[in-house]
Design a protein around this motif. Structure first.
Motif: not given
Ligand code: E4P
Length: 217
Positions: A6-10, A27-30
């Motif tokens: 659960d992450s959007a950090d490459i 991912t989510n908008p936050s």
């Protein structure tokens, strides 16, 4: 049981994908906001790093715009799963995208009744948020048990994706209940393979080994 990150950090995603444990990404908008990068570029980059499903969430709230956003997100890569909130318009968007062959993850689920509707709308994944229920004194894992039973009763194909995970015990409980997927913040994935007795046991083995003066290589 599949494990999603659960992450959007490459950087985080790259490092943890190297372990071989990561079957997909949510991912989510936050999380996109926290990354500080453009959503379309970030999702494209994540999809190039991960073979499994990558959930990318719409941000509109009306059916027509959600559908257009979902189609745009789905066009980024074949492994994009479009994420929609569990609202009336979100469920309608789920139905339309699913009918067109796009996988949909219905998110922000807090009751078994909501999960039943998501399955009827053709969702690929339902995301019940266990930690946020625990936070308000409700039984997050009890909800997972209910949803797993309901889906089994009717042979729904929708996969139960346990979200808002706060502890390794949530992961173990999800596996005991037969949930299909857990999505984990990086710190929980890391905590899963750590144990103080593993560390102290390894220290003792290495100390004894050193005293032998031997080498395997
Ligand atoms: C899942 O898809 C969500 O992004 C996530 O699990 C929410 O977790 P939180 O309650 O810790 O924000």
């Amino acid at each position: 049981m599949k494990i999603f990150l659960d992450s959007a950090d490459i950087g985080e995603i790259t490092a943890l994908c190297d372990t071989g444990f990561v079957d997909g990404i949510t991912t989510n908008p936050s999380l996109i906001a926290k990354s500080g990068y453009n959503i379309l570029e970030t999702i494209a980059e994540i999809c190039s790093l991960v073979d499994g499903p990558v959930s990318a969430e719409v941000t509109a709230t009306d059916f027509k715009t959600m559908l257009t956003e979902g189609q745009k997100l789905a066009a980024i890569a074949p492994n994009v799963t479009v994420k929609v909130p569990l609202t009336r318009d979100g469920l309608m968007t789920c139905r339309a995208l699913s009918d067109a062959g796009t996988d949909v993850n219905v998110t922000l689920c807090f009751t078994a009744g909501q999960a039943l509707l998501a399955a009827k709308a053709g969702a690929k994944f339902i995301s019940p948020f266990v930690g946020r229920l625990d936070d308000i004194g409700r039984d997050g894992m009890g909800l997972i048990e209910e949803i797993c039973s309901i889906y089994a009763n009717y042979d729904y194909d929708t996969e139960v994706l346990v979200a808002s995970v706060r502890s390794t015990q949530h992961v173990v409980d999800a596996a005991l209940m037969g949930a299909d997927v857990v999505t984990l913040p990086p710190k929980i994935l890391t905590a899963l393979y750590h144990h103080p007795l593993t560390d102290s046991g390894l220290d003792a083995f290495l100390k004894d080994w050193k005293a032998t003066g031997q080498s395997i290589l």
